[in-house]
Design a protein around this motif. Structure first.
Motif, PDB file in Angstrom:
ATOM      1  N   ALA A 229       0.831  -1.209   0.000  1.00 24.25           N
ATOM      2  CA  ALA A 229       0.000   0.000   0.000  1.00 24.25           C
ATOM      3  C   ALA A 229       0.869   1.265   0.000  1.00 24.25           C
ATOM      4  N   PRO A 230       0.282   2.352  -0.524  1.00 24.33           N
ATOM      5  CA  PRO A 230       1.044   3.603  -0.631  1.00 24.33           C
ATOM      6  C   PRO A 230       1.654   4.083   0.694  1.00 24.33           C
ATOM      7  N   ALA A 231       0.941   3.927   1.794  1.00 24.24           N
ATOM      8  CA  ALA A 231       1.388   4.549   3.042  1.00 24.24           C
ATOM      9  C   ALA A 231       2.392   3.706   3.829  1.00 24.24           C
ATOM     10  N   THR A 267       0.603  -1.549  -4.755  1.00 26.61           N
ATOM     11  CA  THR A 267      -0.824  -1.201  -4.654  1.00 26.61           C
ATOM     12  C   THR A 267      -1.090   0.135  -5.352  1.00 26.61           C
ATOM     13  N   ALA A 271      -4.186   1.632  -7.308  1.00 29.41           N
ATOM     14  CA  ALA A 271      -4.784   2.947  -7.055  1.00 29.41           C
ATOM     15  C   ALA A 271      -5.012   3.679  -8.383  1.00 29.41           C
ATOM     16  N   CYS A 298     -12.823   3.163  -1.076  1.00 28.61           N
ATOM     17  CA  CYS A 298     -11.575   2.398  -0.975  1.00 28.61           C
ATOM     18  C   CYS A 298     -11.172   2.109   0.469  1.00 28.61           C
ATOM     19  N   SER A 322     -11.646  -1.354  -3.967  1.00 24.31           N
ATOM     20  CA  SER A 322     -10.483  -0.595  -3.512  1.00 24.31           C
ATOM     21  C   SER A 322      -9.277  -0.959  -4.378  1.00 24.31           C
ATOM     22  N   PRO A 323      -8.231  -0.148  -4.330  1.00 23.96           N
ATOM     23  CA  PRO A 323      -6.999  -0.511  -5.036  1.00 23.96           C
ATOM     24  C   PRO A 323      -6.509  -1.912  -4.653  1.00 23.96           C
ATOM     25  N   MET A 352      -0.530  -3.707   4.245  1.00 25.58           N
ATOM     26  CA  MET A 352      -1.425  -2.558   4.388  1.00 25.58           C
ATOM     27  C   MET A 352      -1.196  -1.863   5.733  1.00 25.58           C
ATOM     28  N   LYS A 357      -8.352  -3.900   6.426  1.00 27.31           N
ATOM     29  CA  LYS A 357      -8.078  -4.550   5.133  1.00 27.31           C
ATOM     30  C   LYS A 357      -8.098  -6.068   5.269  1.00 27.31           C
ATOM     31  N   PHE A 416      -2.678   8.479  -2.677  1.00 24.57           N
ATOM     32  CA  PHE A 416      -3.826   7.795  -2.061  1.00 24.57           C
ATOM     33  C   PHE A 416      -3.632   7.622  -0.552  1.00 24.57           C
ATOM     34  N   MET A 496     -11.780   8.918   4.461  1.00 26.33           N
ATOM     35  CA  MET A 496     -10.820   7.956   4.978  1.00 26.33           C
ATOM     36  C   MET A 496     -11.056   7.889   6.491  1.00 26.33           C
TER      37      MET A 496
HETATM   38 FE1  HC0 Z   1      -4.765   2.884   1.893  1.00 26.05          FE
HETATM   39 FE2  HC0 Z   1      -5.698   2.354  -0.356  1.00 26.05          FE
HETATM   40  S1  HC0 Z   1      -4.723   4.311   0.168  1.00 26.05           S
HETATM   41  S2  HC0 Z   1      -6.960   2.348   1.558  1.00 26.05           S
HETATM   42  O1  HC0 Z   1      -5.495   4.475   2.646  1.00 26.05           O
HETATM   43  O2  HC0 Z   1      -7.770   3.777  -1.737  1.00 26.05           O
HETATM   44  O3  HC0 Z   1      -4.800   0.625   3.772  1.00 26.05           O
HETATM   45  O4  HC0 Z   1      -1.805   3.218   2.107  1.00 26.05           O
HETATM   46  O5  HC0 Z   1      -3.634   0.617   0.262  1.00 26.05           O
HETATM   47  O6  HC0 Z   1      -6.774  -0.336  -1.176  1.00 26.05           O
HETATM   48  O7  HC0 Z   1      -4.058   2.492  -2.747  1.00 26.05           O
HETATM   49  C1  HC0 Z   1      -4.691   1.538   3.161  1.00 26.05           C
HETATM   50  C2  HC0 Z   1      -2.919   3.106   2.128  1.00 26.05           C
HETATM   51  C3  HC0 Z   1      -4.320   1.509   0.533  1.00 26.05           C
HETATM   52  C4  HC0 Z   1      -6.358   0.687  -0.914  1.00 26.05           C
HETATM   53  C5  HC0 Z   1      -4.690   2.370  -1.901  1.00 26.05           C
HETATM   54  C6  HC0 Z   1      -7.036   3.147  -1.244  1.00 26.05           C
END
Ligand code: HC0
Ligand code: SF4
Length: 568
Positions: A229-231, A267, A271, A298, A322-323, A352, A357, A416, A496
């Motif tokens: 995931a991005p974060a 991910t 997205a 998402c 969701s992504p 994630m 998730k 994202f 979110m």
């Molecule tokens: Fe997220 Fe997503 S951005 S929910 O906040 O939309 O967990 O990082 O992976 O699926 O891309 C979380 C983060 C993800 C998804 C993406 C979205």
């Protein structure tokens, strides 16, 4: 300024400063457990007691404001004996199987017991029930580890406005539980994990899937791929001394390869794909009188919240998966075919910053032929455990790129992970598609930042479109009142559940706080700025995916694979 001394050291602090922060200024960490820097102060654990010259009682450093001429002592015999007595009382009522606790070496109580060098506890144990409560895919409770600090209760009530957790009984019988002791998922809980992020011990933790993932990695008959995931990339470094918000994408990919994953994908690619479907869905609703405002779909805690609380408004949710979900669907179809591996032999793992998730991955809409598209979800915290298990010196790892074809992503995908990022990413594509003209000013700063609710108006092909962005479900509830009554002025709303978005997700490293989340968000925007492509529709791998397998956004093929339904 107010002038005082702490342990005879002079300090000057602005009026209103608490003793705890004044002490921190001169590098003294006053022990505390119920205090959390992002929360309302309760001062009920009394571990932060300090002595003040001339006063007979002890003061709680977390809640007492400094006064002019105050002489504070944090290390007198009375203070120390008080703190040790409090810790011993807690230990008497604490299941001390530290060696097999998920928070071993990452537990505030354990750190304090070590700091005070408490070698044996003179009080007999009064721990009653040591049964862990495992009833849902995301969160496990262990009441025998609970020290009744109330941090989880405040996170749930004050951040999410949900209050799924509460105190029950009185005095020495007091416990933290759910209403009628129900399993969490049977309450209003949405499994967001904010409670797990603030718990100082192992009383409420993510449901661990690391062993199952290790087993899959060791199974030679399986092709094990991972999406991240991005974060996660801007948070993982916290555990390896890289500093808050450090961008550790390349080292993270290397670590995952060394862990034995056959392919390491992004991910953020999912997205970008989500933006194609969700962006076109929004345009379609806008142009053909569809249900507005459209709500993003998402964030799984948010979707669960909608299903539990706003069942009559589900038509507002985008039908786009969701992504993570889109990635899983593409992995077990398009990728399986390209790689010439039967889908049944592919194991997909998702890393994630989120506990919800884990539950999302088990939704029936996110699978095919009775098999899930996403087999296992690990939180950032669990990935940290795996990296430690294999003994990687993370900070020294060389950088590696993501694999292809599900590893290429644009800056739109990267953001994202920040509150407002999905909206901004969507607008970059929607505005350009609607006007047919290349969009130059791609930074929609009005939807950025950490205000609870932000809004913006923009002109899209002659029509004024109003959008809103919010984070935390407490803020979402404010926007939903108008949506439910049909009076919402907005066309498109991003929600979110976690503070700051996924950057502050409930599966992020212990120690995540608002200041840290803000640094992660800044890094996500930095990643966006550093990329050559910053609009999802410019992602060449996404273009190829449509050309090869999906025709166009919202085509029936795309609908089958990438959209889902909701159930009140
Ligand atoms: Fe997220 Fe997503 S951005 S929910 O906040 O939309 O967990 O990082 O992976 O699926 O891309 C979380 C983060 C993800 C998804 C993406 C979205
Ligand atoms: Fe509350 Fe979220 Fe914890 Fe559930 S997971 S109890 S909603 S903070």
């Amino acid at each position: 300024l107010v002038h005082l001394t702490i342990n005879h050291i002079p300090v000057a602090v602005p009026k209103g400063t608490k003793i705890m922060q004044a002490a921190a200024k001169i590098h003294i960490d006053i022990p505390h457990l119920c205090y959390h820097e992002d929360q309302r102060i309760k001062a009920h654990c009394r571990l932060c007691s300090v002595e003040v010259t001339g006063r007979r009682r002890l003061y709680a450093a977390c809640s007492t404001e400094c006064w002019e001429g105050m002489e504070v002592h944090t290390d007198t015999p009375i203070v120390r004996n008080t703190q040790i007595a409090i810790l011993q009382l807690m230990l008497a009522n604490h299941n001390r199987d530290c060696l097999s606790c998920p928070r071993n070496q990452n537990c505030d109580l354990q750190h304090l017991v070590s700091r005070f060098n408490i070698l044996r506890s003179p009080l007999p144990s009064v721990v009653r029930d040591t049964q862990r409560i495992v009833t849902n895919p995301s969160i496990v409770r262990d009441p025998s580890k609970c020290i009744r600090c109330g941090r989880c209760i405040r996170a749930c009530k004050d951040v999410q406005g949900i209050a799924a957790l509460t105190y029950a009984h009185r005095s020495s019988d007091i416990v933290v539980t759910t209403a009628y002791d129900k399993p969490m998922e049977a309450t209003d809980c949405v499994l967001c994990g904010q409670c797990t992020l603030v718990c100082p011990t192992g009383a409420i933790v993510e449901r661990d899937a690391t062993q199952r993932v290790l087993r899959a990695l060791q199974d030679k008959s399986k092709h094990v791929i991972v999406q991240v995931a991005p974060a996660v990339r801007v948070a993982l470094g916290d555990a390896f001394g890289l500093g808050a918000g450090a961008i550790a994408t390349g080292q993270m990919v290397t670590a995952l390869k060394l862990l034995g994953f056959d392919k390491v994908f992004d991910t953020n690619f999912g997205a970008d794909l989500t933006i194609m479907e969700e962006g076109y869905e929004f345009l379609d609703r806008l142009q053909h009188g569809g249900v507005l405002p459209m709500l993003t779909s998402c964030c799984p805690a948010w979707v669960t919240y909608m299903e539990k609380e706003y069942g009559s408004s589900l038509a507002h949710l985008s039908s786009a998966k969701s992504p993570m979900g889109m990635f899983g669907a593409v992995a077990k179809t398009y990728y399986a075919e390209k790689a010439d591996i039967p889908a049944k032999d592919i194991v997909t793992v998702a890393i994630m910053p989120c506990t919800a998730k884990k539950a999302e991955a088990q939704r029936t809409g996110l699978g095919r032929g009775g098999q899930p598209d996403i087999d296992y979800v690990l939180t950032t915290r669990e990935l940290i455990k795996l990296i430690k298990y294999v003994g990687l010196t993370f900070r020294d790892l060389p950088e590696s790129p993501f694999d292809s074809p599900l590893g290429e992503a644009t800056g739109a995908g990267a953001i994202f992970g920040a509150t407002g990022g999905v909206m901004e990413a969507a607008l970059r594509t929607v505005v350009e598609k609607a006007t047919g003209k290349p969009l130059d000013a791609i930074e929609f700063t009005a939807v950025r930042g950490l205000e609870g609710i932000r809004e913006a108006s923009l002109d899209i092909a002659g029509r004024t479109v109003r959008v809103a962005v919010c984070h935390t479900l407490k803020n979402a509830a404010k926007l939903m009142a108008a949506v439910r009554s049909g009076t919402s002025p907005y066309d498109f709303i991003e929600v979110m559940a976690c503070p700051g978005g996924c950057a502050g997700g409930g599966g992020q490293p212990i120690g995540t706080r608002r200041v840290v989340t803000a640094q992660r968000i800044a890094s996500l925007y930095e990643i966006d700025r550093s990329l050559p492509r910053r609009k999802s529709h410019e992602n060449p791998e996404i273009q190829k995916l449509y050309a090869d397998a999906l025709d166009a956004p919202l085509s029936s093929k795309a609908h089958n694979l990438l959209h889902t339904t909701y159930q009140a």
